[in-house]
Design a protein around this motif. Structure first.
Motif, PDB file in Angstrom:
ATOM      1  N   UNK A 230      -7.638  -4.892  -3.810  1.00 13.25           N
ATOM      2  CA  UNK A 230      -8.631  -3.834  -4.067  1.00 13.25           C
ATOM      3  C   UNK A 230      -8.881  -3.632  -5.571  1.00 13.25           C
TER       4      UNK A 230
ATOM      5  N   UNK B 131      -7.230  -2.477  -7.843  1.00 13.48           N
ATOM      6  CA  UNK B 131      -6.262  -1.537  -8.420  1.00 13.48           C
ATOM      7  C   UNK B 131      -6.764  -0.815  -9.656  1.00 13.48           C
ATOM      8  N   UNK B 132      -8.058  -0.457  -9.662  1.00 13.83           N
ATOM      9  CA  UNK B 132      -8.605   0.275 -10.821  1.00 13.83           C
ATOM     10  C   UNK B 132      -8.391   1.771 -10.627  1.00 13.83           C
ATOM     11  N   UNK B 133      -8.366   2.487 -11.735  1.00 16.37           N
ATOM     12  CA  UNK B 133      -8.208   3.937 -11.648  1.00 16.37           C
ATOM     13  C   UNK B 133      -9.593   4.587 -11.601  1.00 16.37           C
ATOM     14  N   UNK B 134      -9.865   5.354 -10.543  1.00 23.42           N
ATOM     15  CA  UNK B 134     -11.227   5.860 -10.321  1.00 23.42           C
ATOM     16  C   UNK B 134     -11.724   6.851 -11.371  1.00 23.42           C
ATOM     17  N   UNK B 135     -10.782   7.494 -12.088  1.00 21.49           N
ATOM     18  CA  UNK B 135     -11.182   8.511 -13.062  1.00 21.49           C
ATOM     19  C   UNK B 135     -11.412   7.920 -14.448  1.00 21.49           C
TER      20      UNK B 135
ATOM     21  N   UNK C 181      -8.498  -6.795 -17.300  1.00 22.59           N
ATOM     22  CA  UNK C 181      -7.237  -6.090 -17.572  1.00 22.59           C
ATOM     23  C   UNK C 181      -6.078  -7.093 -17.638  1.00 22.59           C
TER      24      UNK C 181
END
Lengths: 226, 248
Positions: free
Chosen positions: A77, A79-83, A134
């Motif tokens: 998925x 693994x990104x941070x949504x904020x 990343x």
């Protein structure tokens, strides 16, 4: 060199794999094929030192553990941070020991113009690209890929596979990819293995035909390819 | 929105007409116009009470927000404490806190301290429970990814867990904001020199029903301002289209 020796893992009384050994040299990509639920992701987590099982995985003789920061990882998925914006997601890698110019990494994955967008505003393919940016920023010697394109549609998946192929060709990382796609495995990897969840065995696929037989004839003719 | 703008005055007009037609005594049910007039004329004299209630509510709310977040973080970081204490924390949701309020008056008298403690009692639990539930909402795959990337526990708490917990935390804060006003009023009922709760008791005892309604109007306004302030802060802090969390 990434070296996995006699890896084995039991889950809920079931052996997922045993006596699994492989090596991946810098700049080389090895793919592990297998059906859903056969233990591919578990294997990657064990290689990364997240799960304790039998055997050892090491980098140049040093046992791998997350604290040593030897591995980059791209999950299914992304693994990104949504904020965080695309830029901030990649920049976060700098706090984990990453280095290099963030904009340059975004340029490399073709997302320079999307730097200020949030993950919710990106397509699945773009999210995967951010995860790769990343991983490149982290510049670790080992890259673990857990079906990074599994959630994409066929066309985007094909585009992303070609894109990743070019990226890996210039990479010095030892890359271990798990996937259930024969096409993906043979396009991206120099060596392909098959993880057989039914009898916890691990076999090398010499070519596509062997892999197709492992997938298609597994139940009917288990000994034919042994 | 347009419908609501029409419906509000229409309801008030109907109440006004009904009170006048049925000649209901003002001490029983005053007309909305009488309440509005009372609200306008009584506000200057209510100002010290208003300030007393609002300042106590804000201080109590901030204490609830801080203690709630601190306890939730501690429980999140200690699975053993979480297993032992969280069931009790959840159980407190079934206790009518208003019943415990007089205890604080007995233990600490009628100053600011018992008032703050009563507000804290009302606001702390929803904040702590919501924050804890939010902290546990980070997707397992995201946590695993960052552990593999070598993120420490504190790094994950700061960059993953708390940002994921913010929508739930703010849901708890919105509840606590309303409870803070309610807590302040209850504390003032129990005994206080100033405050809207004390003014409410005085107005009720002297059958000054229009004044009673005017004070209630201020209480409703205060609660709405508090919730709106929480929502504004939430919008400023929560980024990336994270949706509103349900209240736990």
């Amino acid at each position: 060199m990434l070296q996995c020796i006699d890896l084995g893992f039991d889950y809920n009384g079931r052996t997922l794999y045993r006596d699994l050994s492989l090596t991946v040299s810098p700049g080389e990509t090895v793919a592990i094929l297998g059906r859903s639920g056969c233990g591919k992701s578990t294997l990657l987590r064990q290689v990364a030192g997240l799960l304790e099982g039998d055997g050892d995985s090491s980098w140049d003789g040093i046992r791998i553990s997350p604290d040593l920061r030897l591995t980059s990882y791209v999950p299914q998925d992304a693994g990104l941070l949504p904020h965080l914006t695309v830029f901030e997601n990649v920049a976060l890698a700098a706090k984990l020991g990453g280095r290099g110019d963030i904009t340059e990494h975004l340029e490399q994955v073709g997302l320079r113009d999307a730097a200020s967008r949030y993950p919710s505003a990106l397509s699945g393919g773009m999210r995967a690209r951010v995860a790769f940016a990343r991983a490149m920023m982290l510049a670790r010697p080992i890259l673990l890929l857990d079906e990074p394109f599994a959630s994409l549609d066929a066309r985007t998946r094909s585009e992303m596979q070609n894109w990743l192929q070019q990226l890996l060709q210039t990479s010095e990382m030892a890359t271990l990819l798990v996937t259930h796609s024969i096409d993906e495995a043979f396009l991206l990897a120099e060596h392909v293995y098959f993880l057989d969840g039914t009898n916890a065995s691990f076999k090398r696929c010499a070519d596509r035909t062997a892999a197709e037989k492992y997938f298609g004839l597994l139940e009917t003719f288990p000994d034919e390819l042994a | 929105m347009r419908d609501r703008l029409i419906a509000g005055p229409a309801i008030l007009f109907l109440i006004e007409a009904a009170v006048r037609v049925f000649k209901i005594e003002p001490w029983m049910f005053p007309t909305p116009s009488a309440v509005a007039l009372q609200w306008w004329t009584a506000t200057p004299q209510l100002l010290p009470d208003l300030l007393a209630t609002a300042s106590a509510a804000i201080a109590g709310f901030l204490l609830s927000a801080l203690f709630g977040a601190a306890v939730a973080t501690a429980l999140f970081l200690s699975p053993r404490a979480d297993r032992l204490l969280t069931p009790f924390l959840t159980m407190t949701q079934n206790i009518p806190m208003i019943a415990l309020a007089p205890l604080f008056a007995v233990w600490f008298g009628f100053g600011l301290l018992p008032k703050l403690l009563i507000i804290l009692l009302f606001g702390f639990f929803p904040v702590a429970i919501s924050a804890l539930s939010g902290l546990k909402s980070t997707p397992a795959e995201t946590s695993r990814t960052f552990i593999i990337l070598g993120a420490t526990r504190m790094f994950r708490l700061r960059h993953l867990d708390w940002p994921h917990a913010l929508p739930a935390y703010f849901a708890g804060l919105r509840l606590a904001a309303t409870y803070a006003i309610m807590g302040a009023i209850v504390a003032e009922w129990l005994g206080s020199e100033h405050g809207l709760g004390q003014a409410l008791t005085m107005a009720a005892k002297s059958f000054q029903t229009p004044l009673l309604f005017a004070i209630i109007l201020w209480i409703v306004l205060l609660a709405n301002i508090a919730v709106a302030a929480c929502r504004m802060l939430e919008k400023m802090l929560i980024k990336g289209g994270q949706s509103d969390a349900p209240v736990h």
